[in-house]
Motif scaffolding. Sequence first.
Motif, PDB file in Angstrom:
ATOM      1  N   MET A  65       0.969  -1.142  -0.062  1.00 56.86           N
ATOM      2  CA  MET A  65      -0.020  -0.230   0.066  1.00 56.86           C
ATOM      3  C   MET A  65       1.009   1.213  -0.054  1.00 56.86           C
ATOM      4  N   SER A  66       0.367   2.110   0.851  1.00 53.94           N
ATOM      5  CA  SER A  66       1.319   3.461   0.825  1.00 53.94           C
ATOM      6  C   SER A  66       1.212   4.247  -0.511  1.00 53.94           C
ATOM      7  N   LYS A  67       1.872   5.258  -0.366  1.00 57.92           N
ATOM      8  CA  LYS A  67       1.745   6.135  -1.866  1.00 57.92           C
ATOM      9  C   LYS A  67       3.076   6.588  -2.068  1.00 57.92           C
ATOM     10  N   LEU A  68       3.319   6.952  -3.464  1.00 55.40           N
ATOM     11  CA  LEU A  68       4.688   7.727  -3.881  1.00 55.40           C
ATOM     12  C   LEU A  68       4.357   9.087  -4.364  1.00 55.40           C
ATOM     13  N   THR A  69       5.324   9.684  -4.211  1.00 53.85           N
ATOM     14  CA  THR A  69       5.156  11.180  -4.777  1.00 53.85           C
ATOM     15  C   THR A  69       5.432  11.219  -6.056  1.00 53.85           C
ATOM     16  N   LYS A  70       5.197  12.181  -6.898  1.00 52.72           N
ATOM     17  CA  LYS A  70       5.383  12.117  -8.370  1.00 52.72           C
ATOM     18  C   LYS A  70       7.009  11.913  -8.500  1.00 52.72           C
ATOM     19  N   ALA A  71       7.784  12.770  -7.913  1.00 56.24           N
ATOM     20  CA  ALA A  71       9.080  12.807  -7.979  1.00 56.24           C
ATOM     21  C   ALA A  71       9.747  11.180  -7.943  1.00 56.24           C
ATOM     22  N   GLU A  72       9.251  10.639  -6.624  1.00 58.03           N
ATOM     23  CA  GLU A  72       9.559   9.411  -6.405  1.00 58.03           C
ATOM     24  C   GLU A  72       9.053   8.299  -7.468  1.00 58.03           C
ATOM     25  N   GLU A  73       7.946   8.234  -8.126  1.00 58.08           N
ATOM     26  CA  GLU A  73       7.584   7.507  -9.054  1.00 58.08           C
ATOM     27  C   GLU A  73       8.171   7.683 -10.133  1.00 58.08           C
ATOM     28  N   SER A  74       8.538   8.947 -10.737  1.00 59.73           N
ATOM     29  CA  SER A  74       9.259   9.411 -12.016  1.00 59.73           C
ATOM     30  C   SER A  74      10.539   8.747 -11.979  1.00 59.73           C
ATOM     31  N   ASN A  75      11.170   9.113 -10.951  1.00 56.57           N
ATOM     32  CA  ASN A  75      12.911   8.798 -10.633  1.00 56.57           C
ATOM     33  C   ASN A  75      12.988   7.184 -10.654  1.00 56.57           C
ATOM     34  N   LEU A  76      11.842   6.487  -9.929  1.00 59.77           N
ATOM     35  CA  LEU A  76      11.926   5.161  -9.885  1.00 59.77           C
ATOM     36  C   LEU A  76      11.881   4.428 -11.175  1.00 59.77           C
ATOM     37  N   THR A  77      10.764   4.870 -12.144  1.00 61.01           N
ATOM     38  CA  THR A  77      10.531   4.267 -13.286  1.00 61.01           C
ATOM     39  C   THR A  77      11.405   4.566 -14.051  1.00 61.01           C
ATOM     40  N   LYS A  78      11.974   5.674 -14.392  1.00 60.09           N
ATOM     41  CA  LYS A  78      13.033   6.159 -15.013  1.00 60.09           C
ATOM     42  C   LYS A  78      14.550   5.375 -14.940  1.00 60.09           C
ATOM     43  N   ALA A  79      14.664   5.046 -13.736  1.00 63.20           N
ATOM     44  CA  ALA A  79      15.874   4.051 -13.281  1.00 63.20           C
ATOM     45  C   ALA A  79      15.745   2.739 -14.013  1.00 63.20           C
ATOM     46  N   ARG A 109      -0.886   2.286  -5.024  1.00 63.11           N
ATOM     47  CA  ARG A 109      -1.802   1.704  -5.760  1.00 63.11           C
ATOM     48  C   ARG A 109      -2.423   3.051  -6.747  1.00 63.11           C
ATOM     49  N   GLU A 110      -1.976   4.229  -6.341  1.00 59.88           N
ATOM     50  CA  GLU A 110      -2.398   5.321  -6.999  1.00 59.88           C
ATOM     51  C   GLU A 110      -1.473   5.826  -8.095  1.00 59.88           C
ATOM     52  N   SER A 111      -0.320   4.926  -8.240  1.00 57.19           N
ATOM     53  CA  SER A 111       0.719   5.260  -9.048  1.00 57.19           C
ATOM     54  C   SER A 111       0.698   4.265 -10.198  1.00 57.19           C
ATOM     55  N   THR A 112       0.032   4.899 -11.325  1.00 54.97           N
ATOM     56  CA  THR A 112       0.083   4.000 -12.671  1.00 54.97           C
ATOM     57  C   THR A 112       1.121   3.742 -13.334  1.00 54.97           C
ATOM     58  N   ASP A 113       1.969   4.632 -13.543  1.00 59.03           N
ATOM     59  CA  ASP A 113       3.276   4.173 -14.039  1.00 59.03           C
ATOM     60  C   ASP A 113       3.940   2.954 -13.488  1.00 59.03           C
ATOM     61  N   TYR A 114       3.816   3.046 -12.031  1.00 56.85           N
ATOM     62  CA  TYR A 114       4.481   1.900 -11.453  1.00 56.85           C
ATOM     63  C   TYR A 114       3.644   0.736 -11.520  1.00 56.85           C
ATOM     64  N   GLN A 115       2.221   0.643 -11.698  1.00 55.50           N
ATOM     65  CA  GLN A 115       1.781  -0.398 -12.007  1.00 55.50           C
ATOM     66  C   GLN A 115       2.173  -1.255 -13.430  1.00 55.50           C
ATOM     67  N   PHE A 116       2.157  -0.101 -14.366  1.00 55.80           N
ATOM     68  CA  PHE A 116       2.546  -0.480 -15.639  1.00 55.80           C
ATOM     69  C   PHE A 116       3.803  -1.032 -15.497  1.00 55.80           C
ATOM     70  N   MET A 117       4.766  -0.683 -14.853  1.00 59.48           N
ATOM     71  CA  MET A 117       6.000  -1.068 -14.992  1.00 59.48           C
ATOM     72  C   MET A 117       5.852  -2.622 -14.548  1.00 59.48           C
ATOM     73  N   CYS A 118       5.432  -2.780 -13.229  1.00 59.99           N
ATOM     74  CA  CYS A 118       5.341  -4.366 -12.583  1.00 59.99           C
ATOM     75  C   CYS A 118       4.803  -5.415 -13.415  1.00 59.99           C
ATOM     76  N   GLY A 119       3.731  -4.734 -14.168  1.00 59.45           N
ATOM     77  CA  GLY A 119       2.957  -5.738 -14.992  1.00 59.45           C
ATOM     78  C   GLY A 119       1.848  -6.500 -14.297  1.00 59.45           C
ATOM     79  N   GLY A 120       1.648  -6.040 -13.338  1.00 64.87           N
ATOM     80  CA  GLY A 120       0.180  -6.574 -12.617  1.00 64.87           C
ATOM     81  C   GLY A 120      -0.196  -5.916 -11.123  1.00 64.87           C
ATOM     82  N   ARG A 121      -1.245  -6.152 -10.816  1.00 65.22           N
ATOM     83  CA  ARG A 121      -1.479  -5.728  -9.182  1.00 65.22           C
ATOM     84  C   ARG A 121      -2.448  -6.617  -8.689  1.00 65.22           C
ATOM     85  N   TRP A 122      -2.395  -6.682  -7.378  1.00 62.82           N
ATOM     86  CA  TRP A 122      -3.314  -7.200  -6.551  1.00 62.82           C
ATOM     87  C   TRP A 122      -4.635  -6.962  -6.670  1.00 62.82           C
ATOM     88  N   VAL A 123      -5.623  -7.908  -6.485  1.00 61.82           N
ATOM     89  CA  VAL A 123      -7.085  -7.445  -6.573  1.00 61.82           C
ATOM     90  C   VAL A 123      -7.641  -8.082  -5.367  1.00 61.82           C
TER      91      VAL A 123
END
Length: 213
Positions: free
Chosen positions: A60-74, A93-107
């Motif tokens: 769970m938890s949240k990423l800031t936009k800066a955290e999400e962007s830097n992680l996915t670009k890495a 859960r609110e970070s779409t780019d993170y979910q896209f990168m992982c290839g799936g999410r829990w339901v």
Amino acid sequence: MRKALIVWGGWEGHEPEQCAAIIRGMLEEDGFSVELAHTTKAFADPGIRDLSLIVPIYTMSKLTKAEESNLTKAIEGGVGLGGYHGGMGDAFRESTDYQFMCGGRWVAHPGNIIDYTVNITNHDDPITAGLSDFQMHSEQYYMHVDPSNEVLATTTFKGDHAYWIDGVVMPVVWKRKHGEGRVFYSALGHVASEFQVPEMNTIMRRGLLWAAR
């Protein structure tokens, strides 16, 4: 020496601190220099682009936009990403780019802690080679998954707890590419004791090694 970063936190029910220690031990035995961080701020550090591997353990938890962007670009740039269960598959859960990168999410995990079978579907891949189907007593993850994943193991749901998913075959272990980066995920590992299941432990260890550049 290859360098890895483990970022742990979030929901304590998944025992993130204990599991982070187990993962750290695995990686150090395999020759990694390992850093642990207990805040998502670590994802915003430009230095993570020089790492070999990042392991999020942060349900769970949240990423800031800066955290999400830097992680996915890495990861796009070639850093490996590897993780398991809710620590990666039910994180941010609110970070779409993170979910896209992982290839799936829990339901859901119908029935909560139950007995189920993990079926190895690719016996030639180095992550699952030599392993046979095995039993788990844990949460059986129902996930929404990317069809471009390379699936290595699956599980089949019964209709005991949700009749409409009877017979559904669900990916449990997969790998994929995200840009130049390798991404590995296993849905196994609800709590630290599950790392005592030999097949689960082997898959996790091999998957992280595969993901690391």
